[in-house]
Design a protein around this motif. Structure first.
Motif, PDB file in Angstrom:
ATOM      1  N   ALA A  86       0.764  -1.157  -0.043  1.00 17.82           N
ATOM      2  CA  ALA A  86       0.085   0.055   0.036  1.00 17.82           C
ATOM      3  C   ALA A  86       0.887   1.286   0.106  1.00 17.82           C
ATOM      4  O   ALA A  86       0.429   2.226  -0.120  1.00 17.82           O
ATOM      5  CB  ALA A  86      -0.774   0.071   1.402  1.00 17.82           C
ATOM      6  N   GLY A 146      -8.157  -0.028   4.593  1.00 21.50           N
ATOM      7  CA  GLY A 146      -8.707  -0.864   3.243  1.00 21.50           C
ATOM      8  C   GLY A 146     -10.215  -0.663   3.120  1.00 21.50           C
ATOM      9  O   GLY A 146     -10.993  -1.133   2.354  1.00 21.50           O
ATOM     10  N   ARG A 199      -5.151 -12.736   2.236  1.00 18.14           N
ATOM     11  CA  ARG A 199      -5.422 -11.614   3.455  1.00 18.14           C
ATOM     12  C   ARG A 199      -5.968 -12.600   4.538  1.00 18.14           C
ATOM     13  O   ARG A 199      -5.829 -12.541   5.896  1.00 18.14           O
ATOM     14  CB  ARG A 199      -6.462 -10.855   2.853  1.00 18.14           C
ATOM     15  N   ILE A 253      -5.155  -5.208   1.843  1.00 19.94           N
ATOM     16  CA  ILE A 253      -5.056  -4.397   3.023  1.00 19.94           C
ATOM     17  C   ILE A 253      -5.625  -5.125   4.148  1.00 19.94           C
ATOM     18  O   ILE A 253      -6.843  -5.121   4.361  1.00 19.94           O
ATOM     19  CB  ILE A 253      -5.033  -2.988   2.766  1.00 19.94           C
ATOM     20  N   ARG A 288      -0.196  -1.928   9.664  1.00 20.55           N
ATOM     21  CA  ARG A 288      -0.865  -2.554   8.504  1.00 20.55           C
ATOM     22  C   ARG A 288       0.076  -3.111   7.919  1.00 20.55           C
ATOM     23  O   ARG A 288       1.361  -3.042   7.606  1.00 20.55           O
ATOM     24  CB  ARG A 288      -1.071  -1.112   7.787  1.00 20.55           C
ATOM     25  N   SER A 325       0.022  -4.984   3.895  1.00 20.79           N
ATOM     26  CA  SER A 325      -0.704  -5.122   2.376  1.00 20.79           C
ATOM     27  C   SER A 325       0.434  -5.871   1.620  1.00 20.79           C
ATOM     28  O   SER A 325       1.648  -6.064   1.634  1.00 20.79           O
ATOM     29  CB  SER A 325      -0.688  -3.629   1.895  1.00 20.79           C
TER      30      SER A 325
END
Length: 384
Positions: free
Chosen positions: A9, A156, A270, A298, A354, A356
């Motif tokens: 990201a 996200g 994810r 994300i 975070r 990503s």
């Protein structure tokens, strides 16, 4: 040491095919697309072909696509350019949300402070969503522009941009969407959407850094920010970055061709990552953002009781790249303004990380990375 890059990201690795396309331009004869000779015409042809590829991919006319230096410039051009143009029509009110990227928030705040615009910053709910009804209620007869992102870069969460855009259009208000994080994940058909302006960036989709684009629908009032030459239909003066634009177009073309297989894989990646962290982390975990309406690549997770900066430093030492939020602000050691806007408790904000994903990530590497995170959490908790 095995390296795990989980910060797509922030920026993405360049696709080999993109690099090859750019290298062909950089190693070839020079040419300014504004020159009339053969070298200039060749550069102009590359520029036009790239514009055709990208505009076809997002469903707009080539004439509606302006090339910029990236997402921040595209946001600034859209917001400042449209606000100034609308001011001449007696419209001086701007609407945005507290969960926007600083390229939008700070630009709106600057217009309010320096150029006399009034600004409404709408709240977001605990999932990071902006309410269309609150947008509707905030609109006045003086509202010039609404700017709401499509996909949040920190958590996200996806915003209801079609619904918000329809409200804006019915009220005769311009609507700008920051789509920097969502390009490549959605099949945009901008000619059919209630959106007047949309910002994009190349380096979020495995293209080069320093290149972006702004969609400006035909007839949208937009004052230029740069003056000089007549490039980009006199809306952005300056010699175009032909190699970067060619790379951007190549990255967009790859996105279009690979989206159908890439998106389900990212969804699975994810989901598996969250499962593995629950298995290994040994601390309470909280997912930040929307459980249903979110980008596939994300995930923002709070490791309750483990400080974000301490966690990130330890992750880096183990070869795991992650982030505390936007790459534009994470180096300043600031706590996320997005998580604060969502009204989350301090213990959740102060332990959020975070992750990503994107090109190069595999299911297999998640096992190793999750095991390392388990060790990191135990090390931090035991203070050694």
């Amino acid at each position: 040491m095995t390296i795990h890059y989980f910060d797509h990201a922030a920026t993405t690795p360049m696709h080999p095919d993109v690099a090859r396309a750019m290298l062909e331009v950089m190693q070839g004869p020079g040419g300014n697309s504004s020159s009339m000779h053969a070298f200039g015409r060749a550069a102009k042809l590359r520029l036009n072909r790239s514009r055709d590829v990208i505009s076809a991919a997002i469903g707009c006319k080539p004439s509606e696509l302006l090339f910029t230096s990236g997402g921040t410039e595209s946001d600034n051009m859209a917001i400042i350019g449209a606000a100034r143009a609308m001011r001449r029509r007696g419209r001086t009110h701007l609407i945005t949300s507290a969960g926007e990227h600083h390229a939008v928030l700070h630009t709106c705040e600057w217009l309010a402070k320096e150029e006399g615009f009034t600004l409404t910053v709408l709240p977001v709910d605990p999932a990071g969503r902006t309410s269309p009804e609150q947008v509707r209620s905030a609109i006045t007869s003086e509202t010039a522009l609404i700017s709401i992102m499509h996909g949040n870069n920190e958590v996200g969460t996806l915003q209801p941009i079609v619904e918000i855009g329809s409200i804006a259009r019915a009220a005769g208000v311009l609507f700008h969407v920051d789509a920097v994080q969502t390009l490549g994940w959605f099949d945009y058909r901008l000619r059919e959407m209630p959106v007047d302006l949309m910002s994009f960036s190349s380096h979020k989709i495995n293209g080069p850094q320093g290149v972006g684009a702004l969609y400006a629908a035909t007839g949208t009032p937009l004052d230029p920010l740069q003056h000089g030459g007549s490039q980009e239909r006199k809306r952005r003066a300056g010699t175009e970055n032909i190699a970067g634009i060619v790379g951007f177009a190549a990255a967009v073309d790859i996105c279009v061709n690979e989206r159908k297989k890439k998106q389900p894989f990212m969804d699975e990646l994810r989901k598996r990552w969250i499962e593995l962290l629950h298995d290994h982390a040994e601390v309470p975990l909280i997912m930040n953002g929307s459980e249903q309406e979110h980008l596939p690549h994300i995930v923002n997770i709070s490791f309750i009781g483990v400080d974000t900066e301490t966690m990130l430093m330890n992750l880096d030492m183990e070869g795991i790249a992650a982030a505390s939020g936007s790459a534009c602000t994470s180096g300043a050691l600031e706590r996320s303004h997005v998580l604060r806007a969502m009204g989350l408790p301090d213990e959740q904000i102060q332990s959020a990380v975070r992750f990503s994903f994107g090109l190069g990530n595999t299911m297999e590497e998640l096992e190793d990375a999750a095991r390392k995170i388990g060790l990191i959490v135990r090390r931090i908790r035991n203070n050694y």
